[in-house]
Design a protein around this motif. Structure first.
Motif, PDB file in Angstrom:
ATOM      1  N   THR A  23      51.627  22.626  55.162  1.00  0.00           N
ATOM      2  CA  THR A  23      52.207  21.445  54.521  1.00  0.00           C
ATOM      3  C   THR A  23      52.238  21.635  53.015  1.00  0.00           C
ATOM      4  O   THR A  23      53.270  21.407  52.368  1.00  0.00           O
ATOM      5  CB  THR A  23      51.411  20.178  54.884  1.00  0.00           C
ATOM      6  N   GLU A  25      52.116  24.398  51.265  1.00  0.00           N
ATOM      7  CA  GLU A  25      53.022  25.485  50.882  1.00  0.00           C
ATOM      8  C   GLU A  25      54.485  25.061  51.014  1.00  0.00           C
ATOM      9  O   GLU A  25      55.300  25.368  50.149  1.00  0.00           O
ATOM     10  CB  GLU A  25      52.742  26.734  51.718  1.00  0.00           C
ATOM     11  N   GLU A  26      54.818  24.382  52.091  1.00  0.00           N
ATOM     12  CA  GLU A  26      56.201  23.951  52.292  1.00  0.00           C
ATOM     13  C   GLU A  26      56.642  22.985  51.200  1.00  0.00           C
ATOM     14  O   GLU A  26      57.793  22.974  50.794  1.00  0.00           O
ATOM     15  CB  GLU A  26      56.371  23.305  53.676  1.00  0.00           C
ATOM     16  N   LYS A  27      55.700  22.192  50.705  1.00  0.00           N
ATOM     17  CA  LYS A  27      56.017  21.245  49.640  1.00  0.00           C
ATOM     18  C   LYS A  27      55.884  21.881  48.255  1.00  0.00           C
ATOM     19  O   LYS A  27      56.090  21.224  47.247  1.00  0.00           O
ATOM     20  CB  LYS A  27      55.116  20.007  49.739  1.00  0.00           C
ATOM     21  N   SER A  28      55.524  23.177  48.214  1.00  0.00           N
ATOM     22  CA  SER A  28      55.367  23.929  46.951  1.00  0.00           C
ATOM     23  C   SER A  28      54.363  23.252  46.014  1.00  0.00           C
ATOM     24  O   SER A  28      54.592  23.132  44.815  1.00  0.00           O
ATOM     25  CB  SER A  28      56.717  24.100  46.247  1.00  0.00           C
ATOM     26  N   LEU A  29      53.231  22.819  46.582  1.00  0.00           N
ATOM     27  CA  LEU A  29      52.224  22.131  45.791  1.00  0.00           C
ATOM     28  C   LEU A  29      51.283  23.123  45.118  1.00  0.00           C
ATOM     29  O   LEU A  29      51.043  24.214  45.629  1.00  0.00           O
ATOM     30  CB  LEU A  29      51.417  21.179  46.681  1.00  0.00           C
ATOM     31  N   SER A  30      50.738  22.713  44.014  1.00  0.00           N
ATOM     32  CA  SER A  30      49.741  23.499  43.297  1.00  0.00           C
ATOM     33  C   SER A  30      48.365  22.966  43.693  1.00  0.00           C
ATOM     34  O   SER A  30      48.124  21.754  43.617  1.00  0.00           O
ATOM     35  CB  SER A  30      49.965  23.347  41.793  1.00  0.00           C
ATOM     36  N   ASP A  90      52.058  14.844  52.437  1.00  0.00           N
ATOM     37  CA  ASP A  90      53.474  14.522  52.561  1.00  0.00           C
ATOM     38  C   ASP A  90      53.797  13.175  51.917  1.00  0.00           C
ATOM     39  O   ASP A  90      54.821  13.022  51.255  1.00  0.00           O
ATOM     40  CB  ASP A  90      53.878  14.513  54.038  1.00  0.00           C
ATOM     41  N   ALA A  94      55.223  14.973  45.591  1.00  0.00           N
ATOM     42  CA  ALA A  94      56.664  15.248  45.584  1.00  0.00           C
ATOM     43  C   ALA A  94      56.951  16.506  46.394  1.00  0.00           C
ATOM     44  O   ALA A  94      56.063  17.291  46.684  1.00  0.00           O
ATOM     45  CB  ALA A  94      57.148  15.418  44.142  1.00  0.00           C
ATOM     46  N   GLY A  95      58.199  16.675  46.713  1.00  0.00           N
ATOM     47  CA  GLY A  95      58.622  17.852  47.475  1.00  0.00           C
ATOM     48  C   GLY A  95      59.326  17.413  48.739  1.00  0.00           C
ATOM     49  O   GLY A  95      59.518  16.227  49.002  1.00  0.00           O
ATOM     50  N   THR A  96      59.704  18.374  49.525  1.00  0.00           N
ATOM     51  CA  THR A  96      60.406  18.125  50.770  1.00  0.00           C
ATOM     52  C   THR A  96      59.624  17.174  51.660  1.00  0.00           C
ATOM     53  O   THR A  96      58.435  17.378  51.897  1.00  0.00           O
ATOM     54  CB  THR A  96      60.596  19.463  51.532  1.00  0.00           C
ATOM     55  N   ARG A  97      60.284  16.119  52.145  1.00  0.00           N
ATOM     56  CA  ARG A  97      59.641  15.207  53.101  1.00  0.00           C
ATOM     57  C   ARG A  97      59.570  15.914  54.437  1.00  0.00           C
ATOM     58  O   ARG A  97      60.583  16.383  54.962  1.00  0.00           O
ATOM     59  CB  ARG A  97      60.438  13.910  53.241  1.00  0.00           C
TER      60      ARG A  97
END
Length: 176
Positions: A23, A25-30, A90, A94-97
């Protein structure tokens, strides 16, 4: 250097921790990642005469059960359990829902502006239609005759909203 937004405690061989890691990684979170040994690794190390333990701070301050994954954020209470951790990421970053249908239900239920009800109900119908389009046509389960995790994860939400939406919003999830 980019600021770490949260700490993810996981383990590279734990499929439950993989859910939350995927989750993030898919949302490109730090985030900061901390590896926590799981029980099987501790037993194997002991059998080999090596010392390996879960960090005491993890058991005391993060998850007394010692399981992964867990998330900590800004000194707030830790979040545990893979589905809850993934949903938290999620919903709050922010990022892909990654779970577009369920939040729509909650947005509709908590909406205080009746003028937005129609648009929100349409969004739910569109999301449910997309979900149903992916299902096996023969059913009765998502992948046909086999009951899987998709059914386990989705069924409680659909059942809850099937009952709540007509009562609170006069909206039938499954039209008659």
């Amino acid at each position: 250097m980019q600021r770490k937004m949260f700490t993810l405690f996981g383990n590279r061989i734990c499929p439950f921790a993989h859910r939350t890691w995927m989750t993030a990684e898919e949302k490109s979170l730090s985030y900061e990642y901390i590896e926590i040994p799981i029980s099987v690794q501790i037993r194997l190390a002991k059998n080999e005469g090596r010392e390996l333990e879960k960090p005491a701070y993890y058991l005391k301050d993060v998850n007394p059960a010692g399981e992964v994954p867990a998330i900590t954020l800004d000194g707030k209470a830790p979040i545990v359990e893979s589905e809850i951790c993934s949903e938290f990421l999620d919903d709050n970053f922010a990022g892909t829902r990654l779970m577009p249908v369920i939040p729509s239900f909650y947005q509709f239920l908590s909406n205080q502006n009746p003028e937005e009800d129609e648009a929100k109900s349409q969004k739910i119908r569109q999301g449910v239609e997309k979900f149903v389009d992916q299902m096996d046509a023969e059913g009765p389960y998502f992948f046909g005759s086999r009951f899987t995790l998709v059914d386990i994860f989705a069924a409680p939400f659909f059942d809850r909203f099937r009952l709540m939406l007509p009562f609170y919003r006069s909206f039938a999830l499954i039209p008659e």
